[in-house]
Write an enzyme that holds these catalytic residues in place. Structure first.
Site, PDB file in Angstrom:
ATOM      1  N   GLY A   1       0.803  -1.210   0.000  1.00  0.00           N
ATOM      2  CA  GLY A   1       0.000   0.000   0.000  1.00  0.00           C
ATOM      3  C   GLY A   1       0.838   1.264   0.000  1.00  0.00           C
TER       4      GLY A   1
ATOM      5  N   ASP B   1      -8.300  -3.485   6.595  1.00  0.00           N
ATOM      6  CA  ASP B   1      -7.916  -3.753   5.201  1.00  0.00           C
ATOM      7  C   ASP B   1      -7.584  -5.230   5.019  1.00  0.00           C
ATOM      8  OD1 ASP B   1      -7.529  -3.177   2.567  1.00  0.00           O
ATOM      9  OD2 ASP B   1      -5.500  -2.378   2.809  1.00  0.00           O
TER      10      ASP B   1
END
Ligand SMILES: *[C@@H]1O[C@H](CO)[C@@H](O)[C@H](O)[C@H]1NC(C)=O
Ligand SMILES: *[C@@H]1O[C@H](CO)[C@@H](O)[C@H](O)[C@H]1NC(C)=O
Ligand SMILES: *[C@@H]1O[C@H](CO)[C@@H](O)[C@H](O)[C@H]1NC(C)=O
Ligand SMILES: *[C@@H]1O[C@H](CO)[C@@H](O)[C@H](O)[C@H]1NC(C)=O
Ligand SMILES: *[C@@H]1O[C@H](CO)[C@@H](O)[C@H](O)[C@H]1NC(C)=O
Ligand SMILES: *[C@@H]1O[C@H](CO)[C@@H](O)[C@H](O)[C@H]1NC(C)=O
Ligand SMILES: *[C@@H]1O[C@H](CO)[C@@H](O)[C@H](O)[C@H]1NC(C)=O
Ligand SMILES: *[C@@H]1O[C@H](CO)[C@@H](O)[C@H](O)[C@H]1NC(C)=O
Ligand SMILES: *[C@@H]1O[C@H](CO)[C@@H](O)[C@H](O)[C@H]1NC(C)=O
Ligand SMILES: *[C@@H]1O[C@H](CO)[C@@H](O)[C@H](O)[C@H]1NC(C)=O
Length: 817
Positions: free
Chosen positions: A510, A625
């Site tokens: 990410g 997430d």
């Protein structure tokens, strides 16, 4: 007249027959490759293999007049003897004869029928024959039994000085038979010379060239691809190497792939082992490889812990961090005493440092385990004080452990074919991590303080923290272990990752790329390198460090430390050899590695990891997430939840919160979170449900399509579930090999987790219970985000920009207010 003429012509006939008959005989004998009890060969006659490659007969070497029974290449213009029977007992005249006799012996007789040489057999057969095969093997067998297992004897088991492709070189551990090569005494005399070539199974097998009993040259241990010391051993398309090491044998074999290539391997009377190839153009043998090749191949030239480098003058030097044991002799080019560590070992607390590009040391005093990983290898070695070094055993499979128990001898630099070895060193030799364990917050703050000068508020807060904590540096209390984390030196990480080379890159997380690295001690690590320009990232970085440092669970990835230096911020994790779940699960071929048992284990592991985050850890954390690419798999396919960049802690009673920013990944985000920015443990439960359905079906939720409808994976699964056709969801590559009840239960639990209403979804503790037990579960209601269109609607409702086009990328959306 007529009669005379007749007589004349018959005489002619008779004479011509006299001339032709021996020729016919010769033709018959030349065509034959076999002798039996009634058919033998005398000096002058030969056997020729069926393909015409080899010829067996009598010869005299060089200037000698002695006669020997030998084998040579039939078709070469240079007579090249590859095998000799009576090498120690020559025949003195040309009246030798080769016979096969009962019970199955090949015997060489002289003119008084004395046995000059004989083969051996362990059993008897009625009708023995000896045959010369086209690979150069002479076999004795029963006439009707050609199977290789039932041979009475074969010359490949008893070579002289020459290796031919197809031979097994080494030791049969059952019979104790050793196949090795022994040079001729001189080029005129095939009697055994001084030099021999062995595959020595002591310790870990390696090839040794000996002069009488002394080792003069060593090819290093087999590393799964080649022998460690063979330079420039490139893949050769003409032959294939086979190294076998099991309970019954330790052998090495080369098989010719290209039969037109004629090659051999020979130990010369002068002590050079050569690989040679026949070259038609020059009608001669070309040397492919000489061993030893240079002075650095001289066994033990530089003594213990010395390293020979042919590019240097003198060639001998000590390994880094070692000093000559006898400096005076060393200067005088007497290197035999070798080198010693400049800092003495203490056994307890010693470290291991990596030395690269070397030919592995003599492995006769070593120990190995084929299944250990490099990490286990280090642990094992560090526990045993006599272990001086370790390395990876099998470079081909990337596993196995080889460790040395005494001084390391016969090391040379070998570039670029050298290997890594990890040598035991005193802890004071560590120039890197480990010494400076500091209180995490203090170090984080000071380092961040350095790189972010002028970055206002954040910096100021940290600086204040820094000042407050400065005095506490380095001292830490054992009761507060959670908050301390090793700080890695940038140079260590740079070295471990090969200067962040592309080859080491594992992927893009990410907030920046992730690299694989190997520390000097041999430990494998994954390095998450935060993008430099990502201010947003720094927040998450700090977040992640603080969270993970305090989390310990077998289903959470372990943070080993961090590195904050020179504008670099990095997290160092344990390395997961099987990468992330999505890489395997959604790959058509690799998904076959995940049988049902493994998948069910992964589902359960994730559930337990998540339960720990939600309830059992002191912090109580929502991951926010959870997705397939954030589930890493260790070498045994155990799942480990990773990427805590988004995680949020919530207070003891507070289980739901509203966030300023919506972060997460489409396909895994719960509706209330994607649309309203409401997050709770139940949003993680939703993501978990999606994961379960993905694991069962082997399909991605996002991007799912079906010819019959336009539902997403969740909708599809729910429809099948409603119709009692759950099994149609199961990944087709599992075939029939799964437990019906486990699959049905998993799908049911998955669907319960993705229900529209957060209150309807179970908590992770119920999930873990349900997965482990049969029972009556509540009916699953319609899932949230029933169709892909719902997601798109949610996206346009919340997102003000369209940066989130990539499928699996974690997105951050400002909440519209
Ligand atoms: C040996 O071989 C020859 C030629 O192949 C054959 O004629 C003879 O019968 C064989 N002898 C025996 C004992 O099998
Ligand atoms: C044979 O003997 C001759 C003369 O003594 C010598 O020149 C030659 O090198 C010898 N050949 C071999 C193969 O030894
Ligand atoms: C023998 O050698 C010649 C020339 O080197 C080659 O043309 C021929 O094919 C070879 N025959 C066999 C049976 O190998
Ligand atoms: C034949 O071999 C036998 C056994 O090796 C030996 O005793 C005998 O002397 C040899 N005969 C001749 C003529 O070399
Ligand atoms: C022949 O084999 C037998 C048993 O297999 C063994 O005892 C004997 O020593 C061997 N003889 C030779 C000369 O190898
Ligand atoms: C060892 O390897 C050889 C060659 O691959 C094989 O024939 C033999 O059966 C193996 N032995 C064991 C015990 O696995
Ligand atoms: C290391 O050990 C040796 C003998 O064990 C000793 O003679 C030497 O003084 C020690 N060196 C250091 C630096 O302690
Ligand atoms: C080799 O290592 C594995 C894994 O650590 C272990 O299970 C096995 O028992 C070891 N084998 C031997 C012979 O020590
Ligand atoms: C170290 O390992 C070797 C090989 O496994 C073993 O023989 C030796 O006893 C071990 N030494 C200690 C102190 O454990
Ligand atoms: C090394 O690994 C390869 C690939 O896994 C395997 O085929 C080979 O047998 C291994 N070699 C040894 C000596 O264990």
């Amino acid at each position: 007249m007529k009669t005379t003429f007749h007589m004349d012509s018959s005489w002619k006939c008779f004479f011509s027959l006299l001339i032709i008959f021996p020729l016919i005989l010769q033709l018959i004998s030349a065509a034959s490759d076999t002798i039996n009890a009634t058919r033998s060969i005398r000096d002058g006659e030969t056997l020729v293999s069926s393909g015409g490659r080899f010829e067996l007969g009598f010869f005299s070497p060089g200037n000698s007049s002695n006669r020997y029974l030998g084998l040579w290449f039939k078709n070469l213009t240079v007579t090249t003897i590859v095998w000799v029977a009576n090498r120690e007992v020559p025949l003195t005249n040309r009246r030798g004869i080769l016979r096969v006799v009962e019970p199955g012996l090949l015997v060489l007789l002289n003119d008084t029928d004395g046995v000059v040489w004989s083969s051996n057999t362990s059993r008897a057969v009625q009708n023995p024959v000896a045959q010369l095969l086209d690979d150069g093997n002479i076999v004795v067998r029963d006439v009707d039994d050609e199977s290789p297992e039932n041979l009475l004897w074969q010359s490949f088991d008893h070579p002289t000085d020459t290796y031919l492709p197809g031979m097994k070189f080494g030791r049969n551990l059952v019979t104790g038979l050793e196949t090795y090569y022994l040079s001729w005494r001189t080029s005129d005399d095939p009697a055994p010379g001084e030099f021999s070539f062995h595959l020595d199974p002591t310790g870990y097998p390696q090839i040794l060239l000996k002069k009488s009993a002394d080792v003069v040259y060593r090819i290093g241990p087999w590393n799964g691809i080649r022998f460690s010391g063979t330079p420039n051993a490139r893949e050769d398309p003409t032959y294939r190497l086979l190294f076998v090491m099991n309970e019954t044998e330790v052998t090495y074999r080369e098989d010719t792939i290209d039969r037109s290539v004629v090659s051999r391997f020979t130990v010369n009377p002068n002590g050079v082992a050569q690989r040679l190839t026949w070259v038609d153009r020059t009608q001669g043998w070309a040397t492919y490889m000489n061993m030893p090749a240079d002075i650095c191949d001289t066994y033990k030239l530089c003594g213990a812990y010395g390293r020979c480098n042919i590019a240097n003058s003198p060639s001998c030097g000590c390994l880094e961090r070692f000093v000559p044991k006898d400096p005076q002799a060393w200067v005088g080019a007497d290197w035999s005493n070798g080198c010693i560590r400049r800092a003495n070992l203490s056994c307890q607390g010693d470290i291991f440092l990596r030395y690269s590009g070397i030919k592995l040391p003599d492995s006769r005093n070593s120990w190995y385990n084929k299944s250990m990983t490099l990490d286990e290898c280090r642990t094992h070695c560090s526990r045993n004080c006599s272990c001086t070094a370790y390395t990876q055993l099998n470079m081909s499979s990337g596993s196995g452990c080889l460790f040395w128990l005494g001084d390391l001898v016969d090391i040379r630099s070998l570039s670029p074919d050298g290997q890594d070895i990890y040598i035991r060193m005193a802890s004071s030799e560590s120039d890197s991590k480990g010494k400076n364990r500091v209180v995490l917050i203090a170090s984080l703050a000071s380092a961040v303080g350095v790189i972010l000068i002028g970055l206002s508020l954040f910096l100021c807060i940290l600086k204040r923290t820094n000042n407050q904590k400065q005095k506490k540096e380095v001292q830490y209390s054992p009761h507060d272990k959670d908050s301390e984390l090793p700080l890695f030196n940038l140079s260590v990480i740079t070295k471990a990752t090969n200067n962040f080379s592309m080859n080491n890159k594992l992927g893009e997380g990410g907030f920046g790329p992730v690299y694989k690295g190997i520390l000097e001690e041999g430990q494998e690590i994954a390095v998450k390198r935060l993008s430099k320009d990502s201010m947003q990232g720094l927040d998450e970085f700090k977040n992640e460090v603080i969270f993970i440092a305090k989390l310990q669970h077998r289903n959470l990835v372990r943070l080993l430390g961090c590195c904050i230096q020179e504008e670099e911020t990095m997290l160092i994790y344990e390395y997961m050899p099987n990468k992330s779940l999505d890489v395997i699960l959604f790959d058509q071929t690799r998904s076959k590695l995940l049988d049902w048992q493994t998948r069910f284990n992964i589902i359960n592991g994730i559930a337990r990891g998540l339960l720990y985050l939600h309830q059992d850890s002191r912090l109580r954390i929502i991951h926010r997430d959870l997705k397939a690419s954030n589930i890493l798999l260790d070498s045994d396919m155990n799942p480990k939840i990773s990427d805590f960049g988004m995680a949020r802690s919530f207070g003891g009673n507070e289980t739901e919160a509203k966030t300023r920013r919506v972060v997460g990944t489409y396909g895994y985000m719960s509706p209330e979170y994607a649309v309203d920015g409401l997050f709770s443990v139940k949003s993680d439960v939703f993501s978990f449900g999606v994961l379960v359905l993905e694991i069962v079906s082997g399909r991605r939720n996002r991007g799912f399509s079906h010819s019959d409808h336009n539902l997403n994976l969740l909708g599809h699964a729910w429809t099948l579930y409603k119709e009692g056709r759950q099994l149609e969801l199961v990944d087709s590559c599992l075939g029939d090999s799964f437990y019906f009840s486990e699959v049905v239960r998993s799908i049911h639990v998955g669907l319960l987790c993705v229900q529209q209403n957060p209150e309807d979804r179970p908590t992770m503790s119920s999930v873990v219970l349900m997965l482990g037990n049969e029972g009556v579960f509540p009916e699953a209601k319609q899932p949230g985000f029933f169709t892909e269109r719902d997601v798109l609607a949610a996206q346009s409702a919340t997102s003000t920009h369209t940066a989130s086009s990539a499928n699996e990328v974690t997105i951050t959306m400002p909440e519209p207010r």
